[in-house]
Each structure stands twice: as C-alpha cells, then as structure tokens.
Design a protein around this motif. Structure first.
Motif, PDB file in Angstrom:
ATOM      1  N   ASP A   1       0.812  -1.211   0.000  1.00 16.54           N
ATOM      2  CA  ASP A   1       0.000   0.000   0.000  1.00 16.54           C
ATOM      3  C   ASP A   1       0.848   1.264   0.000  1.00 16.54           C
ATOM      4  N   ASN A   2       2.107   1.127   0.362  1.00 19.24           N
ATOM      5  CA  ASN A   2       2.910   2.349   0.492  1.00 19.24           C
ATOM      6  C   ASN A   2       3.809   2.608  -0.713  1.00 19.24           C
ATOM      7  N   ILE A   3       3.543   1.975  -1.832  1.00 19.68           N
ATOM      8  CA  ILE A   3       4.289   2.360  -3.027  1.00 19.68           C
ATOM      9  C   ILE A   3       3.342   2.980  -4.038  1.00 19.68           C
ATOM     10  N   CYS A   4       3.883   3.444  -5.151  1.00 20.88           N
ATOM     11  CA  CYS A   4       3.089   4.384  -5.937  1.00 20.88           C
ATOM     12  C   CYS A   4       1.886   3.725  -6.609  1.00 20.88           C
ATOM     13  N   ASN A   5       0.925   4.560  -6.944  1.00 23.10           N
ATOM     14  CA  ASN A   5      -0.358   4.065  -7.421  1.00 23.10           C
ATOM     15  C   ASN A   5      -0.432   3.937  -8.934  1.00 23.10           C
ATOM     16  N   PHE A   6       0.723   4.030  -9.573  1.00 22.93           N
ATOM     17  CA  PHE A   6       0.719   3.935 -11.038  1.00 22.93           C
ATOM     18  C   PHE A   6       1.431   2.675 -11.456  1.00 22.93           C
ATOM     19  N   LEU A   7       0.941   2.115 -12.530  1.00 22.46           N
ATOM     20  CA  LEU A   7       1.506   0.867 -13.017  1.00 22.46           C
ATOM     21  C   LEU A   7       1.477   0.915 -14.524  1.00 22.46           C
TER      22      LEU A   7
ATOM     23  N   LEU B   1     -16.323  -9.497   7.211  1.00 23.94           N
ATOM     24  CA  LEU B   1     -17.275  -8.511   7.712  1.00 23.94           C
ATOM     25  C   LEU B   1     -16.565  -7.352   8.389  1.00 23.94           C
ATOM     26  N   GLY B   2     -15.469  -7.667   8.968  1.00 24.40           N
ATOM     27  CA  GLY B   2     -14.747  -6.645   9.722  1.00 24.40           C
ATOM     28  C   GLY B   2     -14.478  -5.380   8.935  1.00 24.40           C
ATOM     29  N   ASP B   3     -14.063  -5.553   7.691  1.00 26.28           N
ATOM     30  CA  ASP B   3     -13.790  -4.311   6.942  1.00 26.28           C
ATOM     31  C   ASP B   3     -14.727  -4.171   5.753  1.00 26.28           C
ATOM     32  N   LEU B   4     -15.972  -4.508   6.014  1.00 31.80           N
ATOM     33  CA  LEU B   4     -16.929  -4.338   4.939  1.00 31.80           C
ATOM     34  C   LEU B   4     -17.075  -2.879   4.538  1.00 31.80           C
ATOM     35  N   ASN B   5     -17.054  -2.025   5.493  1.00 29.76           N
ATOM     36  CA  ASN B   5     -17.277  -0.614   5.176  1.00 29.76           C
ATOM     37  C   ASN B   5     -16.059  -0.011   4.504  1.00 29.76           C
ATOM     38  N   ILE B   6     -16.326   0.623   3.421  1.00 30.11           N
ATOM     39  CA  ILE B   6     -15.235   1.379   2.806  1.00 30.11           C
ATOM     40  C   ILE B   6     -15.168   2.683   3.549  1.00 30.11           C
ATOM     41  N   LYS B   7     -14.109   2.866   4.201  1.00 24.84           N
ATOM     42  CA  LYS B   7     -13.988   4.156   4.900  1.00 24.84           C
ATOM     43  C   LYS B   7     -13.571   5.185   3.863  1.00 24.84           C
ATOM     44  N   VAL B   8     -14.235   6.279   3.868  1.00 30.40           N
ATOM     45  CA  VAL B   8     -13.760   7.329   2.975  1.00 30.40           C
ATOM     46  C   VAL B   8     -12.668   8.027   3.732  1.00 30.40           C
ATOM     47  N   PRO B   9     -11.496   7.833   3.303  1.00 29.85           N
ATOM     48  CA  PRO B   9     -10.367   8.215   4.145  1.00 29.85           C
ATOM     49  C   PRO B   9     -10.114   9.708   4.127  1.00 29.85           C
ATOM     50  N   ASN B  10      -9.362  10.076   5.087  1.00 33.00           N
ATOM     51  CA  ASN B  10      -8.874  11.447   5.082  1.00 33.00           C
ATOM     52  C   ASN B  10      -8.048  11.616   3.809  1.00 33.00           C
ATOM     53  N   LEU B  11      -8.402  12.623   3.027  1.00 30.49           N
ATOM     54  CA  LEU B  11      -7.878  12.651   1.670  1.00 30.49           C
ATOM     55  C   LEU B  11      -6.370  12.760   1.598  1.00 30.49           C
ATOM     56  N   SER B  12      -5.814  13.534   2.491  1.00 27.74           N
ATOM     57  CA  SER B  12      -4.383  13.806   2.337  1.00 27.74           C
ATOM     58  C   SER B  12      -3.559  12.539   2.529  1.00 27.74           C
ATOM     59  N   GLN B  13      -4.153  11.588   3.221  1.00 31.58           N
ATOM     60  CA  GLN B  13      -3.375  10.377   3.493  1.00 31.58           C
ATOM     61  C   GLN B  13      -3.075   9.600   2.227  1.00 31.58           C
ATOM     62  N   PHE B  14      -3.832   9.857   1.207  1.00 33.47           N
ATOM     63  CA  PHE B  14      -3.613   9.095  -0.022  1.00 33.47           C
ATOM     64  C   PHE B  14      -2.686   9.762  -1.007  1.00 33.47           C
ATOM     65  N   VAL B  15      -2.300  10.929  -0.677  1.00 32.04           N
ATOM     66  CA  VAL B  15      -1.453  11.642  -1.631  1.00 32.04           C
ATOM     67  C   VAL B  15      -0.124  10.926  -1.773  1.00 32.04           C
TER      68      VAL B  15
ATOM     69  N   LEU C   1      -2.011   1.880 -15.663  1.00 30.66           N
ATOM     70  CA  LEU C   1      -3.046   1.501 -14.705  1.00 30.66           C
ATOM     71  C   LEU C   1      -2.887   2.426 -13.506  1.00 30.66           C
ATOM     72  N   ILE C   2      -3.975   3.033 -13.123  1.00 28.90           N
ATOM     73  CA  ILE C   2      -3.933   3.890 -11.955  1.00 28.90           C
ATOM     74  C   ILE C   2      -4.949   3.328 -10.975  1.00 28.90           C
ATOM     75  N   TYR C   3      -4.511   3.005  -9.796  1.00 28.53           N
ATOM     76  CA  TYR C   3      -5.419   2.279  -8.916  1.00 28.53           C
ATOM     77  C   TYR C   3      -5.423   2.856  -7.517  1.00 28.53           C
TER      78      TYR C   3
ATOM     79  N   LEU D   1       4.434  11.313  -6.049  1.00 30.84           N
ATOM     80  CA  LEU D   1       5.037  12.553  -6.529  1.00 30.84           C
ATOM     81  C   LEU D   1       6.461  12.307  -7.009  1.00 30.84           C
ATOM     82  N   LYS D   2       7.153  11.450  -6.324  1.00 26.23           N
ATOM     83  CA  LYS D   2       8.510  11.125  -6.735  1.00 26.23           C
ATOM     84  C   LYS D   2       8.488  10.521  -8.144  1.00 26.23           C
ATOM     85  N   TYR D   3       7.536   9.643  -8.334  1.00 22.04           N
ATOM     86  CA  TYR D   3       7.395   9.009  -9.648  1.00 22.04           C
ATOM     87  C   TYR D   3       7.190  10.071 -10.723  1.00 22.04           C
ATOM     88  N   LEU D   4       6.278  10.990 -10.444  1.00 21.26           N
ATOM     89  CA  LEU D   4       6.012  12.026 -11.440  1.00 21.26           C
ATOM     90  C   LEU D   4       7.221  12.930 -11.616  1.00 21.26           C
ATOM     91  N   GLY D   5       7.944  13.163 -10.519  1.00 22.98           N
ATOM     92  CA  GLY D   5       9.150  13.971 -10.605  1.00 22.98           C
ATOM     93  C   GLY D   5      10.155  13.348 -11.554  1.00 22.98           C
TER      94      GLY D   5
END
Lengths: 193, 1137
Positions: free
Chosen positions: A44-50, A179-193, A63-65, B352-356
C-alpha cells in the motif's frame, strides 16, 4: 481516454467491469485477472501507477489504482490523461458512491450493480470524463431515483426490500467477505497523496 | 386484478427468501427480483471454481428458459438482465440474452429501458450486428420530450454506436447542442466527440459548432468541448492557433477563481479543467514563439497559485511544468518549473517522486544540468523497493547515457532485466541496452558480453531488429579494419566458449546469431580448425530441443565452413543423416550441401570467405531462360500467364462477380495496350536491374535474338503478332535512347535514396551529440562522467558506404547540374515566351487604359526578365520594340518580388498541371517563405519559394522538411544555396507521395540562413495537406468502369439537394471535375459516371443520378475511407457553389 474501469475485491472477484474499448470476452477476463495479480503484488505504500504492459495497448497505457478496504479501483488510461487527476477522479467516484449508498460497502456494489453503473455513467461517459463535481453527479442520480419512485410506485419496493434483506442476512452472508472491513472508509484525503 | 396481484407479489421479494424452498409457485415468481441476491450468495458460499461454473451454468439455463418464455413480463426481464450482466461480468457467456436486452431497451418503460440500454452497452460492441436493431430506438429516444430518455440515448450513442449509422442520428444530436438543459448539451458534445473519433469525416462540417460549445455559457459544456479540442490540436496544432487567446482567457478565469464555488474540489478551482487547458496550451505553444508568448503570464500565475499542499494541486503543477517545458522557452518560467520538479523529486510521497522522475526524463533533453542537481536522489531511486520507480529511473538514465557512464548504466539495466519476468518489460529494456551498447561500447569485450547478455535474456521475445542490427554491424564493420577483425574474432571465441558449456540453454535467436557468426568468421581462429567448429554445430543439429528454423541457420553455417575444412567425414555424416530427414526444408539443405560438396571449386567460389557484405550479381529477370522459353513456345507450349491474369480470365469465363479489388493490375493492363514494343522491353529491363552491367549484355542479346514476350506485367499475348512484325526491323536507335533514359532514371533514384539515407544518418548523430553535450560540464560528477563529443563507437553504416555515397553524390551533382541547367534553359525559354505573351497583353491593357493602371504584378515581373540574360539572346529586339525601359522596376518590396517570380515560374507548370494559389507560410524581417502546391499526375509537388527581403545577402540558405508519418518526401532541386543575393527569390521543390491514406495531415520544416556577420537564423513553418491533394482523375472506359464497379466492396451513398442552377447533370459533373479532379467517363441520360484515384493507385468510382432537385451520389472504392471522404467533399463543393 479512459480505456477501462475495473473494480475487484481483495480476492480478485470482479465487482464492476467496464470497458470503453472493445476486447473479446476472454481477453477482458484475462485483463481483469492479470490486473489483479499486478496490483495485488504491490504494497500500500508504493506508488499508485503501473504500466499495463502488452495486455492493454502497450506502453502508452497506464493503470492507476486505489485500494479501499476490501476493494481495488483500477482505471486504465492512455497518456492523454493526467495520472494525479485520475487518482482524484477515483476518489470522487468513491465518495459519490458513498453519498449515494450512505456508507458504501462491497455488498452495495454487488447488489446494486446496475446502480453503480448508472453512477459511473454520470462520471465517465464513453471513456471521457463527463463530470467531476460530486454534487452535480449526486443530483443527477437523485433525479433518476425520483423518477424511479414516481414511476414505479409499488415496483420501487423491491429495491428497498432487497436492502432490508441484505441487512437482515448480514451475519450469515458470504464467508469470504470479511465482515470486519466491509465498510469502505472514505479516508482522510491527504493520506492518499 | 391479476395484474395487481402480480405486482404485489413481486413487491415482496426477499421476505420470502428464507422459506423459498418451501414456497409454492407464488414464491418462485416473487423471488425474481432477489434472485441476484440468491445467486451472489450461492456463489460466495462455494469453495471451488468448478462448483461456481456449475452453479452459473444452471443459472444461465434457467435464465434462458425465462427470457424466452412468452409469459415473461418486461419487469421480470429487467431482473433477468441484471443477473445476466452479473454472469457476464464473471466471464460467462450470456449471448442468448443480447437480443432481449435490445428488446427491453425498445419496449420497456423508462426504468426497464435504462436496464436495457445498460445491458446493451455492456454486452455488445460497435460492430455487433444486433446493434443495428437499436438504431431506431435511439432515434426515437433522441426525439423524446423526456430528458431522461434523451440522456440515456446520448449515453448509449457515446458508448457504442455503429459507424455506418451515424448519419441517422447526427442531425438529431446536432440539434441537441442548442438544448436548454446543460446536461443534454454536454452529453451531446461528448457524443459528437465520439463520432469524431470513429468517423472523423462525417463530423467535419460541425467543427464550427464545437467552437460554439467552447463559448457555451455553461462551464460543463465548455469543459466537454475541451476533450475535442485536445484531440484535434494534437492531430494538427496549426489549425487552432487562433483559439490560443480564448484558452488563455478561460484558464485565467479559472485560476483566478472566477468560476462558481461549485466547481471547487478541495478548494482548488476546477482542477481537471485546468489540467485539460494546460495540456492544450502545451500543444499549441510547441515550437511557436508568438503563441507561447500569449501564455507566459497565465502559466506564471498557475505556478504561483498552486501552492496548496493537496494531491490535485500537484496534478496541476505537474501539467504546468510539462507545458512550460513544451512551449517556446522562457528562462524565468523554466527556473520556476525546475524548482517545482525539485519539489516533486524530493517529495517523500511516492506518487510525486514518480512524477518527478517522469518530468525529469521529459526535460532532460533541454536541461541536462537538472539531472545533475538531483543525482543523489536518482541514485537512491535506483534501489527503490518499488519496481515502477526503478524503471522510471532507468528510463531517465537511458536518456543521459554517454560514453563515460555507459558501463555503469548498462550494468544497472542488466540487473533490473534479470529480476523482471514480464515479457513486455524485457522487450523494452533489451532494446534499450542493445542500443546503448552499440552506441557507446568502450571496448570489444564489453560489447560482445553485453550483447550476449541481451540475447540470452531477451531471447525469443526481443525485437528481431536487434540481432539483425548486431549481425550487420559485425559484417559491415566500422572505421578500422584490424579492429573489425578483432571484434569478430572475439565474438567467435566467446560463442565457442558458450557452446562448450555443459547444460547451458540458449534461446533460439541467440543460437541463430551464433551460427551465423561462426559460419562467417571462424576462419579468423588460429588455434581451432573449421572441423572443431563443425563438430560443435553438429552437436547442436542433433539436439532435439532446437527449432527447425535454427537448424536451418546451423546448416547454413556448416555449409559455409565445409569448403574451408580439410577432412569432411563429419559433413558426410551430416549429409547422410539429413537427406532422409522428415523435415523437407532440412532435406533440401542437405541435398544442396551434398551437390555442392561434390564440386569443391564451385563451392569455394559460391561461398567465399568474408564476403557477406558484397553484393552478388543476380539476374532477377531470369533472362538466361528466355531461350528456353522461346524454344518451348515454338514447340507449341502455352504462353505463361501471371496469376492475376489467369484469375481474371477464369472469372470472365465463369461470369461470376469478382469480389476482389483489382488495384494495380487494372491500370497497368490499360497501359500495356498502348505501349510500343520498345517500351515493353524496357519494362523488363527495369524490373531486373539489380546488376546493370551484367544485364546490359543480355539486353542487347535479347533484342536481336528473341521475341519480346515478356513485359513488366508478365507475358503480353495481345501484342504477339505485332511484335513479330516489328521484329524484322528492330527499332534499334529508339531502343538505345530509351535504355539510356532508364539508366538515368534508375541511377537517379538510387542516388536520391542514398542521399536521404546519409541525411538521416547525419541527423541521428547530431541528435546524439546534442543530447549529451554539456551534460558533464561541471566535471564533479561521479555517475555522469564527462561529456564527450565522440559519437557512436560503432557506427552502423561503415565508412565504405559513406565513401560510396560521397562518390555517388559528386557524380550525381555533375549529372544533375548539367541536367538541370539544360532543363532550366528549356523551362526558362518557355517561361520567357509566356511572360512575353503576357506582357503583350498587359501592354495592350496599358494603352487602352492609362499608364498608371499597370498593376504591380506586371511590374514585379520585370526583374525576372532581367535575371535571365543568358536566354534572352533572341529577345532584345522585341524588348526594344516594347520599350522596356519605360517601366523599369522601381524598388519594390521583396514580398511582391517573390510573388511575381513564383507566379512566373508557376506558368511553366500550369501548362501541364493544376496548381494552388501562392500562400504565405512564414516570414520575419529578413525572409518570407511562401508555398504552393502543384498537383502533378504522379505526386504532389510542393514548392517553397524563399524571398529575402532585406538588402543584405543571405548565406547558406537551407530549407529542410521534416519527415512526416504518412508521406514520402523527396527533394527535387537542390535545397541548399550557399549564397542568396539580396532581394532575390529561390525555389525549393519537394515531391510528396502518400504512404498511408489519411484525412488531414501536415508537413513542416524549417528554413535556416545566415545573414552577413550574424548567427544563423532558423524559421519554422508548416503546411496543411488534405487527401484531396492526392486525388487525380482516373481515365478509364465505361466497360472498365462497369467491371471495377462490381469488384469494390466499400460503398457510400449520399443525396444532395441541388439548386436550380446545378440541376443539369453536365454542369454538376463539370463542377466536380474542376473542383475535385474527378474524371467524367460518360453521361448516360440522367446518370453520370466519374472516376478518380488516390495516389499512388487506389481507384474510386462515382455514379451520379439526377432526380428533380436531388443529386444522388454513389461511391465505390477498394479503400474504405475514400468514399466517405469524397462524399463529404462533393457535398461541400455542391453546397458551396
């Protein structure tokens, strides 16, 4: 252009498959499977592009996920779309789902597959981003829902009944949906940046 | 009553769920709507894929029964559809339901319709035959007063719609652009965009409406239209420069927060809109200073505003940086953008690093120092756990590779290559490594080892060019012959060691490379004999895991080594084993070897050592068989007919429709009918002209001895008797002349090819050296060693070739110059007469009117006349008569000079060809460039005339045209003038040929020149070309038309309303003939036949019929796009008049 929008759960079960470019049925399934394997491998902690590889149109396609609780939302786009822009579009889509279903969860996506498609149609039309304004999308959907009520009268009941049933039956529902994580939490947005 | 009961029952679905099994018939009916729930539940309860399959098959079977049952109501159908969608999503075939989905969309009420449309859009694709059934429904819904229905129809149209049915809905959707609801307008714009994507020709006429959409009062509609503009500007930016101002204004308003707050996303105003606009600006400002200047302010503003620390602001920043580096550079902005890139690269957030890194990769070509600033980060990223980041870093490194750092970078790439398993990544990376190795290899050993790694990893997935290039490089060698030999020897040695390794497995391609190299260069080995090498090859040949293609390579290598070997036991064994091989190909090779082996002398001369680069003389026309053929014919054998001719005859005999396109064969058969025998023999000369000297002898032989039976197109039976007659008096002199001509033509073609090749080469080297120059100027860098100006270590085209090309160019320049001077005289004489004639007319004019009426054009022509002193010998008296001195040219402006001259030079062409008007393409204070098109029979001739305006002379004026995707561009006259006098004009000619049909294209180039004492100036321009430029009349007979008509599959019909004046067919046809260059073949009553061809030879036929005030056009062609395009053009012509 958006080439395809795929939603599947942590086990690779498709929940929403929408292609804007025609692929034969088997290829579509293969794309879903391979995309799932590509995405699953990633923390989860690497980039969201593939890069999609040779399967969907080669190096021009990405792919952007995003991963929310039990679900992966994957957009396959070509180079004319902005990566970060699409990332936020996924967020908009999920937040809209959340508004329309009031605390959206994987089950909503399963039982209201058609509705999810209608919501998606208001966001992305024929591969082009149609609307990014959440309120506007929700307003469109609500207009359609009103119509449903006014027209259906009695016939609108089934949907309500289904959702009632869904809640009644929750405890004994599917084993492989946690069941435990059935709910999709709408996360605090900045955390996904 | 029963209806109500049913409704009630279906309304209580899930409540019965628990006792479903116990429920009676009522329960089964009621459970329809919750069946999906049941299905999902059932599936999730299963443990194996096999069980799931079984369950879904069951489900599908019951669905199949339900949907086809007549009692199923639409409401039930709606539920069924949802379940079908679910099954299809899981990958099961539900094709039996497709037709019901369409029915549901046709017949259902609003909600059912919605499900129907959704199902259709998910199930079907654009070319599905069932989709035609939907067209009527869509048309109906588009006309509906219910907004939701209109919305649904627009959505489905933008998702899937059959291309050929677009005309049916186009007017309806166009109307929707004026709809009062913004959501409808917006969807209509996107639907039209979709049409633009799938059938651009059909929406060409509504481009003006897109402009209206861009100015729509609703922001959403405007945003939707940006999709279209982004696309169209990407295709052709020069056509939309005028909109730059509007885009800038829009962006300014958005950035300035002028939009309603609704459009904010996390308090950023309309981020997606900004991204779209920035992309458009980047495309518009590319290489265009004037346009770029318009946007500097707003870009600055955007960079400044995007300070908020949110994801989406970074998206905008990234686009901004991209745009700043795309457009004409401005140092201030570049500085700011560079800072932004730093922010991206150094960010702890991976995205951002990727885009950089991506941004760095993009800007590295313009500003290599940026990479130096971030070198530590780059090195860190090389070891990043995320493979995507790693690969992006490698991409970046690939761009900054030079001779100093190549070993480090290639090593990193190889490391990554060994880790990755995805084929696509391997293919990509292997290509890059091979390229770098070839370019920068520091020594032989490293080069061969790197290539070995490439071949063994890339193996059978890599691009076939890689081994081919490698082998060519080995064979052609480079500057130093001893070094060449060392490289080859090293390769041979390294392959032998590889082959000696036990249990090693190599990909087939690698083995093929090895076998070729061993076959060619084993003679360089000192210690080992050819026998040793053959032994190894033999071992491989006996290996079962090796493909038969590779075995063929191995066998070829053995064959090459055999003449060098002293003992041939092994070879004989090999022959023995393979002459009984089951593989026919191998058997063939074995027999070849066997017979060659019997004649060692022949074998040695056939397989010389180290002669792989030398061309063998091959008589491709097989002229040595002519005697044999003649003998056969005289003994009554049937003459040979080529395949297509046999087919044609067969078809005409059988009177069956021919569905295959005729293409070329048709036009050429028309030709041969008219050709003289001399011309025919020429044809065969050209076709077999690979070795001129060898052929010339046979030519003359042939002429005297044998009948001319063979033409370019094969045997010419029709002409036989005539030829026989003419044989008695062979037309020798004529022949000589034409042969010479052909030689000229051929050599010319060769030369032009060589010229373009060497030019490419030059460009490549220039690019390479300009990429990296100054990269390491700081000198403090560990990773990015010092910059070097050394170009490729291994130059792909060897000095031999270069020398050759030099030779030929010089030779050519001689012939060319003499030729051109000759033709120039001729032309100029022509020209001169023309001008004189015109002048006389002008003269008359002048006398009849007053003297001041002498228009500028005739004035400006005077300098031209003065410039042709050499051919004006017969003229003076004439001039004197006309009192030329009276209107001696006043110092006119350079532009008008240019006009005059090129108009004059046009005249020479106009006698033969049509041409366009002179068009200004670019200018600055010193020069102005204008261009016009000449539509020649076989190509499009573009003429750029460059006029110098200032009083100074220009040095080394040079005009170059960039290679374009769809065209083949060949230079006609010299394109470089060392000196251009002040206020003079030079013409540059390029002939353009179409390689791939297109609708709109453009070609661009630049003119560079040097003013006195100043630096060189470069001025870019581009010219639009349309398909129409490549349409030529096709002159065929009515019968040919009839035959062709039946053979073409693609047809388009169109009705055009005509005004009274056009009502008469002849006048309409005349207009088409003039405007579109169609050839009128015949007019029969109220029908007309026309034909044209798209160069080089794609025919298109048109059948017109006039009925009252409607002109019915019917196009047919072998090319699918052509009829569409022409019908649109015809419409435009008819409406425009």
């Amino acid at each position: 252009m958006i080439q395809a929008i795929l939603v599947f759960n942590n086990h690779g079960k498709p929940r929403l498959v929408r292609f804007y470019q025609r692929f034969p049925e088997e290829i579509q399934q293969q794309i879903v499977r391979e995309t799932f394997h590509l995405v699953l491998k990633r923390d989860d902690n690497i980039c969201n592009f593939l890069e999609g590889g040779s399967l969907i149109g080669g190096s021009d396609y990405k792919l952007i996920y995003r991963h929310y609780a039990t679900l992966y939302f994957v957009f396959c786009v070509d180079s004319s779309e902005s990566e970060l822009g699409i990332l936020d579009l996924i967020q908009v889509f999920v937040e809209t789902l959340d508004k329309c279903f009031e605390n959206v969860c994987e089950l909503d996506l399963i039982f209201h597959m058609d509705k999810v498609h209608y919501i998606l149609q208001e966001v992305v039309m024929g591969g082009m981003v149609l609307e990014t304004n959440m309120n506007e999308i929700v307003a469109q959907i609500e207009a359609q829902n009103r119509l449903e009520k006014s027209e259906g009268g009695l016939s609108a009941a089934p949907a309500r009944a289904v959702s009632a049933v869904k809640n009644i039956n929750l405890p004994e529902i599917p084993r492989n949906i946690n069941l435990g994580d059935l709910n999709i939490k709408v996360p605090n947005l900045s955390q996904f940046v | 009553m029963s209806d109500i009961v049913e409704k009630t029952l279906t309304a209580l679905p899930g409540l019965f769920l628990q006792n479903q099994q116990a429920g009676g018939p009522a329960a089964t009916k009621a459970s329809f709507s919750s069946k999906l729930g049941g299905l999902v539940r059932g599936i999730t309860a299963l443990t194996s894929k096999h069980e799931e399959e079984k369950l879904i098959q069951q489900e599908l079977n019951s669905l199949k029964a339900t949907v086809s049952a007549p009692t199923t109501t639409l409401k039930m159908m709606k539920e069924c559809m949802v379940r079908l969608i679910y099954c299809e999503m899981l990958g099961y075939d539900a094709s039996f339901g497709y037709i019901h989905a369409i029915k549901l969309a046709q017949q259902g009420n609003l909600l059912e319709k919605r499900v129907g449309y959704l199902a259709v859009s998910l199930f079907l694709h654009e070319n599905h035959e069932l989709l035609l059934l939907l067209v009527n429904t869509v048309v109906k819904d588009l006309q509906s007063t219910n907004l939701v229905e209109v919305c649904m129809a627009l959505t489905i149209v933008s998702q899937i719609f059959p291309r050929e049915m677009i005309p049916a809905v186009l007017p309806l959707i166009e109307d929707k652009l004026q709809h009062s609801k913004e959501i409808i307008r917006r969807k209509a714009v996107l639907a039209l965009y979709k049409f633009h994507l799938i059938a651009p020709n059909q929406v060409q006429h509504i481009h003006i409406k897109f402009r209206k959409a861009l100015c729509d009062r609703d922001v959403g509609v405007m945003a939707a239209s940006l999709h279209i503009y982004l696309r169209m500007i990407k295709e052709n930016s020069s056509g939309y420069k005028d909109l730059t101002g509007s885009f800038v204004t829009i962006l300014k308003q958005v950035v300035g927060g002028k939009l309603p707050v609704d459009f904010n996303y996390h308090s950023v105003p309309a981020p997606w809109l900004q991204i779209q606009l920035l992309r458009i600006l980047g495309l518009l400002g590319k290489d265009d200073q004037r346009t770029s200047e318009l946007m500097y302010d707003v870009l600055d503003e955007s960079l400044r505003r995007a300070e908020l620390n949110h994801n989406v602001t970074y998206a905008i920043l990234f686009e901004c940086v991209h745009t700043v580096y795309s457009i004409y550079p401005k140092s201030e902005l570049l500085e700011k953008a560079a800072k932004c890139i730093g922010k991206f690269v150094l960010s702890p957030k991976i995205n951002l690093k990727y885009l950089g890194l991506k941004a760095l990769t993009y800007v590295i070509q313009q500003d290599p120092t940026l990479a130096l600033q971030h070198q530590m980060t780059i090195i860190e990223c090389l070891d990043h756990p995320d493979p995507i980041i790693k690969r992006e870093t490698l991409e970046l490194l690939y761009r900054i590779t030079n001779a100093q750092n190549v070993t480090v970078i290639v090593q990193k790439m190889l490391e990554y290559l060994h880790q990755s398993k995805e084929e696509y990544i391997i293919v990509n990376l292997v290509g890059k490594i091979a390229e770098l190795a070839e370019k920068y290899a520091p020594d032989n050993a490293w080069f061969i080892q790197t290539m070995n790694a490439v071949f063994s990893v890339g193996g059978d997935v890599m691009h076939p060019d890689i081994p081919n290039n490698f082998l060519r490089l080995l064979a052609e060698g480079f500057d130093d012959e001893t070094e060449d030999q060392q490289l080859r020897l090293y390769a041979v040695q390294s392959y032998l060691t590889l082959l000696d390794m036990e249990n090693a497995f190599y990909p087939q391609r690698f083995l093929q490379v090895m076998s070729w190299v061993l076959g060619e260069y084993s003679y360089l080995l000192e210690k080992e004999t050819p026998e040793d090498v053959i032994t190894r090859l033999y071992k491989l040949l006996m290996n079962d895991s090796i493909s038969s293609e590779t075995k063929a390579w191995l066998f070829a290598a053995v064959t090459k080594l055999t003449p060098q070997a002293h003992s041939s036991n092994l070879v004989e064994r090999l022959i023995q084993e393979f002459t009984i091989s089951l593989d026919t190909c191998m058997r063939q090779h074995a027999f070849e070897l066997k017979y060659l082996h019997e004649n060692v002398e022949l074998m040695k001369s056939l397989l010389p050592i180290d002669k792989s680069c030398e061309e063998m003389m091959v008589d491709a026309s097989l002229s040595f068989l002519d005697g044999f053929v003649a003998e056969g014919l005289s003994q009554g054998a049937a003459p040979y007919k080529p395949h297509h001719q046999r087919q044609e005859e067969k078809l005409s005999q059988e009177k069956v429709l021919n569905f295959e396109p005729y293409g070329l064969s048709f036009s050429s058969s028309g030709f041969t009918g008219r050709q003289s025998p001399a011309g025919i023999s020429l044809g065969s000369d050209v076709s077999g002209n690979s070795a001129e000297t060898g052929l010339k002898e046979t030519n003359s032989l042939k002429l005297e001895g044998i009948k001319k039976l063979w033409g370019k197109e094969g045997y010419l039976p029709k002409k036989e008797s005539k030829i026989g007659d003419e044989m008695e008096t062979p037309p020798v002199p004529q022949e000589n002349v034409t042969v010479e001509n052909v030689d000229q033509v051929v050599t010319k073609r060769d030369q032009s090819q060589i010229l373009t090749q060497s030019k490419e080469e030059k460009e490549k080297q220039l690019l390479a050296s300009s990429l990296f120059v100054g990269l390491g100027s700081e000198g403090t860098i560990n990773l990015l060693g010092k910059a070097d100006t050394v170009s490729h270590k291994f130059r792909r085209k060897s000095k031999g070739k270069e020398a050759k090309s030099e030779e030929t160019t010089s030779a050519q320049s001689v012939t060319c110059s003499s030729f051109s001077s000759l033709s120039k005289v001729a032309c100029e004489e022509d020209d001169y007469l023309n001008t004189l004639q015109e002048r006389e007319e002008k003269e008359l004019e002048k006398f009849s009117l007053s003297s001041q009426l002498l228009d500028s054009e005739s004035l400006t022509e005077l300098p031209l006349v003065e410039k042709l002193p050499d051919c004006s010998q017969p003229a003076p008296s004439l001039f004197a008569d006309n009192n030329m001195e009276i209107f001696h040219p006043p110092p006119s402006t350079a532009a008008s000079v240019a006009k005059g001259i090129s108009l004059a030079s046009l005249l020479e062409e106009t006698t033969e060809y049509m041409h366009s008007n002179l068009m200004d393409v670019c200018n600055n204070e010193a020069v102005s460039v204008s261009s016009y098109k000449i539509w020649k029979d076989d190509c499009l001739l573009m003429v750029w005339s460059v006029a110098s305006k200032s009083g100074l002379e220009l040095k080394s004026a040079n005009l170059e045209i960039f290679p374009a995707e769809n065209f083949k561009i060949t230079e006609q006259l010299g394109c470089c003038f060392p000196v251009m006098e002040a206020e003079s004009t030079k013409n540059f000619q390029y002939s353009i040929q179409l390689e791939k049909p297109f609708t709109e294209g453009n070609i661009s180039g630049f003119i560079s020149y040097q003013m006195m004492d100043t630096h060189s100036v470069q001025l870019e321009f581009s010219v639009n070309l349309s398909l129409l430029d490549f349409i030529r009349p096709l002159k065929i007979s009515t019968e040919d038309f009839g035959k062709l008509w039946l053979s073409f599959a693609n047809d388009v019909k169109q009705n055009i309303k005509t005004s009274e004046s056009q009502a008469a067919l002849p006048s309409a046809l005349k207009m088409l003939q003039q405007k579109l260059r169609l050839h009128v073949i015949d007019i029969i009553g109220n029908e007309g036949l026309l034909a044209c061809q798209l160069l080089p030879s794609i025919p298109c036929l048109l059948h017109c019929r006039v009925q009252t005030d409607v002109l019915a056009l019917w196009f047919r062609s072998s090319c699918s796009a052509l009829p569409d395009y022409l019908s649109y053009q015809c419409q435009k012509v008819m409406e425009g008049s």
